[in-house]
Design a protein around this motif. Structure first.
Motif, PDB file in Angstrom:
ATOM      1  N   VAL A 144       0.823  -1.211   0.000  1.00 33.06           N
ATOM      2  CA  VAL A 144       0.000   0.000   0.000  1.00 33.06           C
ATOM      3  C   VAL A 144       0.860   1.266   0.000  1.00 33.06           C
ATOM      4  O   VAL A 144       0.401   2.342  -0.379  1.00 33.06           O
ATOM      5  CB  VAL A 144      -0.994  -0.057   1.188  1.00 33.06           C
ATOM      6  CG1 VAL A 144      -0.300   0.215   2.494  1.00 33.06           C
ATOM      7  CG2 VAL A 144      -2.172   0.865   0.983  1.00 33.06           C
ATOM      8  N   GLU A 145       2.135   1.098   0.368  1.00 34.05           N
ATOM      9  CA  GLU A 145       3.045   2.246   0.355  1.00 34.05           C
ATOM     10  C   GLU A 145       3.412   2.689  -1.057  1.00 34.05           C
ATOM     11  O   GLU A 145       4.028   3.719  -1.271  1.00 34.05           O
ATOM     12  CB  GLU A 145       4.318   1.925   1.151  1.00 34.05           C
ATOM     13  CG  GLU A 145       5.267   0.916   0.515  1.00 34.05           C
ATOM     14  CD  GLU A 145       4.906  -0.548   0.797  1.00 34.05           C
ATOM     15  OE1 GLU A 145       3.747  -0.838   1.164  1.00 34.05           O
ATOM     16  OE2 GLU A 145       5.797  -1.411   0.621  1.00 34.05           O
ATOM     17  N   LYS A 146       3.003   1.873  -2.056  1.00 37.19           N
ATOM     18  CA  LYS A 146       3.427   2.180  -3.426  1.00 37.19           C
ATOM     19  C   LYS A 146       2.888   3.515  -3.923  1.00 37.19           C
ATOM     20  O   LYS A 146       3.532   4.173  -4.737  1.00 37.19           O
ATOM     21  CB  LYS A 146       3.006   1.068  -4.379  1.00 37.19           C
ATOM     22  CG  LYS A 146       1.523   1.023  -4.729  1.00 37.19           C
ATOM     23  CD  LYS A 146       1.239  -0.144  -5.693  1.00 37.19           C
ATOM     24  CE  LYS A 146      -0.211  -0.137  -6.166  1.00 37.19           C
ATOM     25  NZ  LYS A 146      -0.476  -1.238  -7.117  1.00 37.19           N
ATOM     26  N   TYR A 147       1.706   3.910  -3.436  1.00 37.48           N
ATOM     27  CA  TYR A 147       1.124   5.160  -3.933  1.00 37.48           C
ATOM     28  C   TYR A 147       2.034   6.336  -3.604  1.00 37.48           C
ATOM     29  O   TYR A 147       2.318   7.173  -4.454  1.00 37.48           O
ATOM     30  CB  TYR A 147      -0.277   5.367  -3.340  1.00 37.48           C
ATOM     31  CG  TYR A 147      -1.209   4.220  -3.656  1.00 37.48           C
ATOM     32  CD1 TYR A 147      -1.556   3.948  -4.969  1.00 37.48           C
ATOM     33  CD2 TYR A 147      -1.727   3.397  -2.648  1.00 37.48           C
ATOM     34  CE1 TYR A 147      -2.400   2.891  -5.281  1.00 37.48           C
ATOM     35  CE2 TYR A 147      -2.575   2.347  -2.950  1.00 37.48           C
ATOM     36  CZ  TYR A 147      -2.904   2.091  -4.258  1.00 37.48           C
ATOM     37  OH  TYR A 147      -3.732   1.048  -4.558  1.00 37.48           O
ATOM     38  N   GLU A 148       2.499   6.356  -2.348  1.00 38.40           N
ATOM     39  CA  GLU A 148       3.399   7.440  -1.946  1.00 38.40           C
ATOM     40  C   GLU A 148       4.743   7.331  -2.673  1.00 38.40           C
ATOM     41  O   GLU A 148       5.314   8.340  -3.095  1.00 38.40           O
ATOM     42  CB  GLU A 148       3.616   7.394  -0.423  1.00 38.40           C
ATOM     43  CG  GLU A 148       4.499   8.511   0.056  1.00 38.40           C
ATOM     44  CD  GLU A 148       4.434   8.726   1.562  1.00 38.40           C
ATOM     45  OE1 GLU A 148       3.851   7.869   2.268  1.00 38.40           O
ATOM     46  OE2 GLU A 148       4.973   9.744   2.014  1.00 38.40           O
ATOM     47  N   LEU A 149       5.241   6.104  -2.841  1.00 43.13           N
ATOM     48  CA  LEU A 149       6.545   5.924  -3.499  1.00 43.13           C
ATOM     49  C   LEU A 149       6.502   6.361  -4.963  1.00 43.13           C
ATOM     50  O   LEU A 149       7.444   6.973  -5.470  1.00 43.13           O
ATOM     51  CB  LEU A 149       6.981   4.454  -3.391  1.00 43.13           C
ATOM     52  CG  LEU A 149       7.287   3.975  -1.967  1.00 43.13           C
ATOM     53  CD1 LEU A 149       7.536   2.457  -1.956  1.00 43.13           C
ATOM     54  CD2 LEU A 149       8.498   4.721  -1.392  1.00 43.13           C
TER      55      LEU A 149
END
Ligand SMILES: [Zn+2]
Length: 298
Positions: free
Chosen positions: A23-28
């Motif tokens: 779910v951290e991919k959006y920020e990354l």
């Protein structure tokens, strides 16, 4: 810097515990677009909280009641994510994000949503990692506002876009294309307007050969907007996918869709969809490439 808008929210981050969904991919992905100068600081558009009316364009009242009340039911219980306010809020916000991106695409010819593509959510229940079908929410919003009549979903995630196909099954104005791995989740599959089920291990060239004629069917529908679900999970090192596309093949896939839209003057919204590479950096790299290919249209 491209004139094509980028939509993202810090609100897409949520706590899901140890999970295959990064779910951290959006920020990354958003950080990477800033770091390479593709999007200027402060230029990112943030969606507002989704209204009930917006979500009701694609979802039933009974299901939305369960989501709002965090009620575990036969409607919410098919989700493979926990049922928490943080998670439901983050993925509902993505519905607002795709609706915003769709409106922006009509004005600018394209828009990048660093989120969304949650194609397994049905009108009346969750499925997979999807609570809210942002693709359907976005299209229904444009239809309701009288901005478009005819639309298409080009879903190139490794998994069939079953929720989207079902939601639009009786709507002749919305053409749903899904190109996916046949022997993979979901089972059974829904019937969209065009479903292309690929063999296990399909590589770049066979994949590109398959999407060419499929896209011709999309163009023949003469959509006034295309929502592109650019899943990163056809990648050869994806944990939940069994196709064998390389970085290069995935970029060629993106160009085929995006330049096809551009050549025909069809506004296109890019959404991220799935992506479960062994190394999350690979998933992020694929998504960033898709975003850059979209921004290159401007
Ligand atoms: Zn997927």
């Amino acid at each position: 810097v491209s004139g094509i808008p980028v939509i993202w929210s810090a609100g897409y981050a949520c706590e899901i515990g140890v999970h295959v969904f990064p779910v951290e991919k959006y920020e990354l992905v958003h950080q990477a677009l800033l770091a390479c100068g593709a999007v200027a600081p402060g230029a990112t558009l943030e969606p507002g909280p989704p209204s009930r009316v917006l979500l009701a364009g694609a979802h039933t009242d009974a299901y939305l009641d369960d989501l709002e009340g965090l009620v575990w039911s036969e409607r919410t219980g098919r989700s493979e994510l926990p049922l928490t306010a943080g998670i439901v809020g983050a993925f509902s916000l993505a519905g607002s994000g795709t609706a915003l991106a769709a409106r922006e695409a009509l004005r600018h010819g394209a828009a990048v949503h660093v989120g969304g593509g949650l194609h397994h959510a049905y009108a009346d229940h969750a499925e997979g990692f999807c609570y809210v079908n942002d693709l359907a929410v976005g299209i229904r919003a444009l239809q309701r506002e009288g901005l478009v009549k005819r639309a298409a979903v080009v879903d190139l995630d490794v998994h069939q876009g079953n929720g989207t196909a079902h939601i639009f099954r009786d709507d002749p104005d919305v053409f749903t294309l899904s190109v996916h791995q046949e022997r993979n989740y979901p089972v059974p599959k829904e019937t969209g307007d065009l479903d292309v089920g690929l063999e296990n291990g399909t590589g770049d060239q066979d994949y590109l050969d398959a999407i060419g004629p499929a896209l011709e069917r999309v163009w023949a529908h003469q959509p006034q907007i295309v929502l592109y679900q650019a899943g990163a999970d056809p990648f050869e090192r994806d944990q939940l996918g069994g196709l064998s596309l390389t970085f290069r093949g995935l970029a060629a896939r993106d160009r085929e869709v995006l330049r096809g839209c551009r050549a025909r003057g069809i506004p296109v919204v890019t959404t991220l969809g799935g992506g479960y590479a062994m190394d999350t950096a690979d998933t992020v790299r694929i998504h960033v490439t898709t975003c850059l290919e979209t921004l290159a249209l401007g």
